[in-house]
Design an enzyme around this catalytic site. Sequence first.
Site, PDB file in Angstrom:
ATOM      1  NE  ARG A 120      -2.757  -2.197   3.189  1.00 51.39           N
ATOM      2  CZ  ARG A 120      -2.825  -2.533   4.174  1.00 51.39           C
ATOM      3  NH1 ARG A 120      -3.576  -1.459   4.724  1.00 51.39           N
ATOM      4  NH2 ARG A 120      -2.699  -3.401   4.893  1.00 51.39           N
ATOM      5  CD  GLU A 136      -3.399  -3.569  14.414  1.00 55.88           C
ATOM      6  OE1 GLU A 136      -3.093  -2.957  13.272  1.00 55.88           O
ATOM      7  OE2 GLU A 136      -4.287  -3.244  15.137  1.00 55.88           O
TER       8      GLU A 136
HETATM    9  O1  LIG Z   1       2.798   0.350  11.700  1.00 56.33           O
HETATM   10  P1  LIG Z   1       2.801  -1.148  11.296  1.00 56.33           P
HETATM   11  O2  LIG Z   1       2.399  -1.977  12.550  1.00 56.33           O
HETATM   12  O3  LIG Z   1       3.934  -1.741  10.748  1.00 56.33           O
HETATM   13  O4  LIG Z   1       1.584  -1.330  10.216  1.00 56.33           O
HETATM   14  C1  LIG Z   1       1.385  -0.685   9.227  1.00 56.33           C
HETATM   15  C2  LIG Z   1       1.715  -1.449   7.857  1.00 56.33           C
HETATM   16  O5  LIG Z   1       0.698  -2.725   7.782  1.00 56.33           O
HETATM   17  C3  LIG Z   1      -0.006  -2.594   6.563  1.00 56.33           C
HETATM   18  O6  LIG Z   1       1.023  -3.383   5.509  1.00 56.33           O
HETATM   19  P2  LIG Z   1       0.806  -4.901   5.540  1.00 56.33           P
HETATM   20  O7  LIG Z   1       2.153  -5.362   5.858  1.00 56.33           O
HETATM   21  O8  LIG Z   1      -0.483  -5.537   5.827  1.00 56.33           O
HETATM   22  O9  LIG Z   1       1.035  -5.033   4.044  1.00 56.33           O
HETATM   23  P3  LIG Z   1       0.279  -4.701   2.361  1.00 56.33           P
HETATM   24  O10 LIG Z   1       0.278  -3.154   2.428  1.00 56.33           O
HETATM   25  O11 LIG Z   1       0.935  -5.331   1.328  1.00 56.33           O
HETATM   26  O12 LIG Z   1      -1.239  -4.790   2.707  1.00 56.33           O
HETATM   27  C4  LIG Z   1       0.293  -1.154   6.035  1.00 56.33           C
HETATM   28  O13 LIG Z   1      -0.172  -0.826   4.571  1.00 56.33           O
HETATM   29  C5  LIG Z   1       1.602  -0.793   6.689  1.00 56.33           C
HETATM   30  O14 LIG Z   1       2.432  -0.937   5.911  1.00 56.33           O
HETATM   31  N1  LIG Z   2      -5.705  -1.479  11.716  1.00 56.55           N
HETATM   32  C1  LIG Z   2      -5.361  -1.775  10.247  1.00 56.55           C
HETATM   33  N2  LIG Z   2      -6.027  -1.375   9.068  1.00 56.55           N
HETATM   34  C2  LIG Z   2      -5.337  -1.280   8.131  1.00 56.55           C
HETATM   35  N3  LIG Z   2      -4.074  -1.673   7.839  1.00 56.55           N
HETATM   36  C3  LIG Z   2      -3.248  -2.049   8.822  1.00 56.55           C
HETATM   37  N4  LIG Z   2      -1.906  -2.456   9.141  1.00 56.55           N
HETATM   38  C4  LIG Z   2      -1.613  -2.600  10.312  1.00 56.55           C
HETATM   39  N5  LIG Z   2      -2.793  -2.314  11.151  1.00 56.55           N
HETATM   40  C5  LIG Z   2      -3.806  -1.917  10.073  1.00 56.55           C
END
Ligand SMILES: O=P(O)(O)OC[C@H]1O[C@H](OP(=O)(O)OP(=O)(O)O)[C@H](O)[C@@H]1O
Ligand SMILES: Nc1ncnc2[nH]cnc12
Length: 181
Positions: A64, A101
Amino acid sequence: MKQETLKLIADSITSIADYPQPGVVFRDITSLVENAAAFKASIDALVDLYRDAGINKVLGTEARGFIFGAPVAAALGVGFIMARKPNKLPREVIEVAYDLEYGQDKLQIHIDAIAPGEKVLIIDDLLATGGTVEAAVKLVRRCGGEVQEAAFVIALPALGGLPRLNKLGIRVNSLIQFDGQ
Ligand SMILES: O=P(O)(O)OC[C@H]1O[C@H](OP(=O)(O)OP(=O)(O)O)[C@H](O)[C@@H]1O
Ligand SMILES: Nc1ncnc2[nH]cnc12
């Protein structure tokens, strides 16, 4: 930024309870990027924050972070670094593991993506625990780059990402903040 612009962006984000696991409220940006006005407003707002900041490169984290980071880099007139999950980059990489998370992962960048002394802005869609961006900061610093700021569309202050990044010496900007998980 104008209140009505912030409201446009905030209202375009969908909140889903108990996804991907019980207790997590998932803040879904697919509805934001499907809304042309909200998507453009979020990119413009991030660009406005860094127009005169002397940034040399923007780094976005898979997946993302790519959606927001790449257009911000193009608008600032600087290159974009793709920090990817493992086994996606074809040349020599450096890697950092981190906790999320709801799980664990690793991020990699090409070893030559950042020249020593370059000022790198990190962009992601959302700040939760800060684990992802902490990993990105470590990657940049291992290349000799400097990270001064990280910018997010959404921050979830209850999850502790802000003090975690501040402790690393990183200033944080976010367009929208949601209370609770
Ligand atoms: O602050 P944090 O606890 O690290 O969480 C935030 C991260 O989690 C999500 O990515 P995710 O790893 O789910 O991957 P994606 O973007 O591929 O959905 C989001 O896009 C952030 O990069
Ligand atoms: N609560 C949340 N919603 C969407 N993306 C996330 N990545 C980590 N925590 C998230």
